[in-house]
Write an enzyme that holds these catalytic residues in place. Structure first.
Site, mmCIF file in Angstrom:
data_model
loop_
_atom_site.group_PDB
_atom_site.id
_atom_site.type_symbol
_atom_site.label_atom_id
_atom_site.label_comp_id
_atom_site.label_asym_id
_atom_site.label_seq_id
_atom_site.Cartn_x
_atom_site.Cartn_y
_atom_site.Cartn_z
ATOM 1 N N GLY A 1 1.430 -2.610 -6.315
ATOM 2 C CA GLY A 1 1.360 -1.294 -5.688
ATOM 3 C C GLY A 1 -0.005 -0.678 -5.924
ATOM 4 N N GLY A 2 -0.095 0.173 -6.948
ATOM 5 C CA GLY A 2 -1.313 0.944 -7.219
ATOM 6 C C GLY A 2 -2.585 0.110 -7.222
ATOM 7 C CD1 TRP B 1 -2.116 -2.094 0.180
ATOM 8 C CD2 TRP B 1 -2.928 -1.469 2.179
ATOM 9 N NE1 TRP B 1 -3.116 -2.966 0.517
ATOM 10 C CE2 TRP B 1 -3.638 -2.602 1.732
ATOM 11 C CE3 TRP B 1 -3.265 -0.892 3.409
ATOM 12 C CZ2 TRP B 1 -4.664 -3.184 2.485
ATOM 13 C CZ3 TRP B 1 -4.289 -1.475 4.157
ATOM 14 C CH2 TRP B 1 -4.976 -2.595 3.692
ATOM 15 C CE LYS B 2 4.713 0.873 -4.314
ATOM 16 N NZ LYS B 2 5.256 1.247 -5.627
ATOM 17 C CG HIS C 1 9.753 -1.276 -2.542
ATOM 18 N ND1 HIS C 1 9.789 -0.108 -3.252
ATOM 19 C CD2 HIS C 1 8.753 -2.021 -3.080
ATOM 20 C CE1 HIS C 1 8.836 -0.132 -4.176
ATOM 21 N NE2 HIS C 1 8.193 -1.286 -4.087
ATOM 22 C CD GLU D 1 8.321 -4.609 -6.526
ATOM 23 O OE1 GLU D 1 7.122 -4.569 -6.769
ATOM 24 O OE2 GLU D 1 8.859 -3.964 -5.616
ATOM 25 C CD GLU E 1 8.145 2.966 -4.386
ATOM 26 O OE1 GLU E 1 7.549 2.755 -3.323
ATOM 27 O OE2 GLU E 1 7.658 2.703 -5.514
HETATM 28 P P1 13P Z 1 2.951 -0.502 -8.941
HETATM 29 O O1 13P Z 1 2.106 -1.756 -9.012
HETATM 30 O O2 13P Z 1 2.195 0.707 -8.505
HETATM 31 O O3 13P Z 1 3.752 -0.303 -10.192
HETATM 32 O O4 13P Z 1 4.029 -0.753 -7.760
HETATM 33 C C1 13P Z 1 4.747 -1.942 -7.751
HETATM 34 C C2 13P Z 1 5.513 -2.010 -6.483
HETATM 35 O O5 13P Z 1 6.421 -1.237 -6.247
HETATM 36 C C3 13P Z 1 5.092 -3.018 -5.483
HETATM 37 O O6 13P Z 1 6.019 -3.104 -4.448
#
Ligand code: 13P
Length: 254
Positions: A235-236, A11-12, A96, A168, A98
């Site tokens: 993610g999204g 969910w970030k 991750h 990823e 990010e």
């Molecule tokens: P998205 O699905 O938003 O591209 O993000 C992928 C992600 O970073 C899952 O950890």
């Protein structure tokens, strides 16, 4: 080797206390009888306890998005493995992209976190993946190999039972660009070959490798048909219970 697919919802830095609980309840309601796929959600730290209670009685597993490697002490702002367990987490994301590319985590820090988390009885999703520039320079496999070797330094073959790898590609995260099933498969196969060299062929065959990067209901099924893709890290699309559940369905063996 039959590997049980695993789908994670990262969910970030999204949701509120109320929407996190509602999303967890909706994910549990939609996937409560799912036993062909393991499902885990990764809410922000402040909502872990709330989400744990929303998931109680369901098979959906709970994880955190990060952890620190020290057990306790003067580490302002950090969260320990025992705190995560205390909040009901069985899983944690480590490395991750990010955290690597926005926050600046290095391979050595990622490795310390992997060792601390597995040592504390948490299951780990170790994230790896190349940037756009690295892919264009033909360095994708080398980057993924370096991140795997460094991230798993000191991990035993037995401990690999608690570790899932998430491939990823950084250029595919949050961009709407997805690796083609063939490119993703090639990267997963290469990663599995690295695991065979680091450990042994049967450990490599038993380790789940998820794909992450703009996975959506519309592209999940094609990615999941690939022999070395064992689920997804979303993610999204994980912020919408219906989309996330459609991806979980696509991951179930047909
Ligand atoms: P998205 O699905 O938003 O591209 O993000 C992928 C992600 O970073 C899952 O950890």
């Amino acid at each position: 080797m039959q590997r049980i697919p695993i789908v994670g919802g990262n969910w970030k830095m999204n949701t509120t206390r109320a929407t996190a609980a509602a999303l967890a309840r909706a994910v549990a309601a939609a996937n409560g009888t799912q036993d062909a796929v393991q499902v885990a959600v990764f809410p922000p730290f402040p909502y872990l306890i709330e989400v744990a209670s929303a998931l109680r009685g369901s098979p959906i597993m709970l994880g955190a998005q990060d952890v620190y490697f020290e057990p306790d002490g003067a580490f302002t702002g950090e969260i320990s493995t025992s705190m995560l367990r205390d909040c009901g987490c069985n899983w944690v994301l480590v490395g991750h992209s990010e955290r690597r590319h926005v926050i600046g985590e290095c391979d050595d820090l990622v490795n310390r976190k992997v060792l601390a988390a597995v040592g504390a009885g948490l299951n780990v999703i170790l994230c790896i993946g190349e940037t756009k520039g690295q892919r264009e320079a033909g360095e994708a496999d080398a980057v993924n190999e370096r991140q795997l070797r460094a991230g798993l330094r000191g991990v035993s073959a037995a401990q690999m039972k608690s570790i899932v790898i998430a491939y990823e590609p950084v250029w595919a995260i949050g961009t709407g660009l997805t690796a083609t099933p063939e490119d993703a498969q090639a990267a997963h196969k290469a990663a599995r070959a690295v695991l065979a060299g680091l450990f042994d062929p049967s450990t490599a065959q038993a380790t789940r490798i998820q794909y992450g990067g703009s996975m959506k209901p519309g592209n999940a099924a094609n990615l999941m048909t690939m022999p070395d893709i064992d689920g997804g890290l979303i993610g999204g699309a994980s912020l919408n219970a219906a989309d996330f559940s459609a991806i979980v369905q696509a991951a179930a063996p047909h």
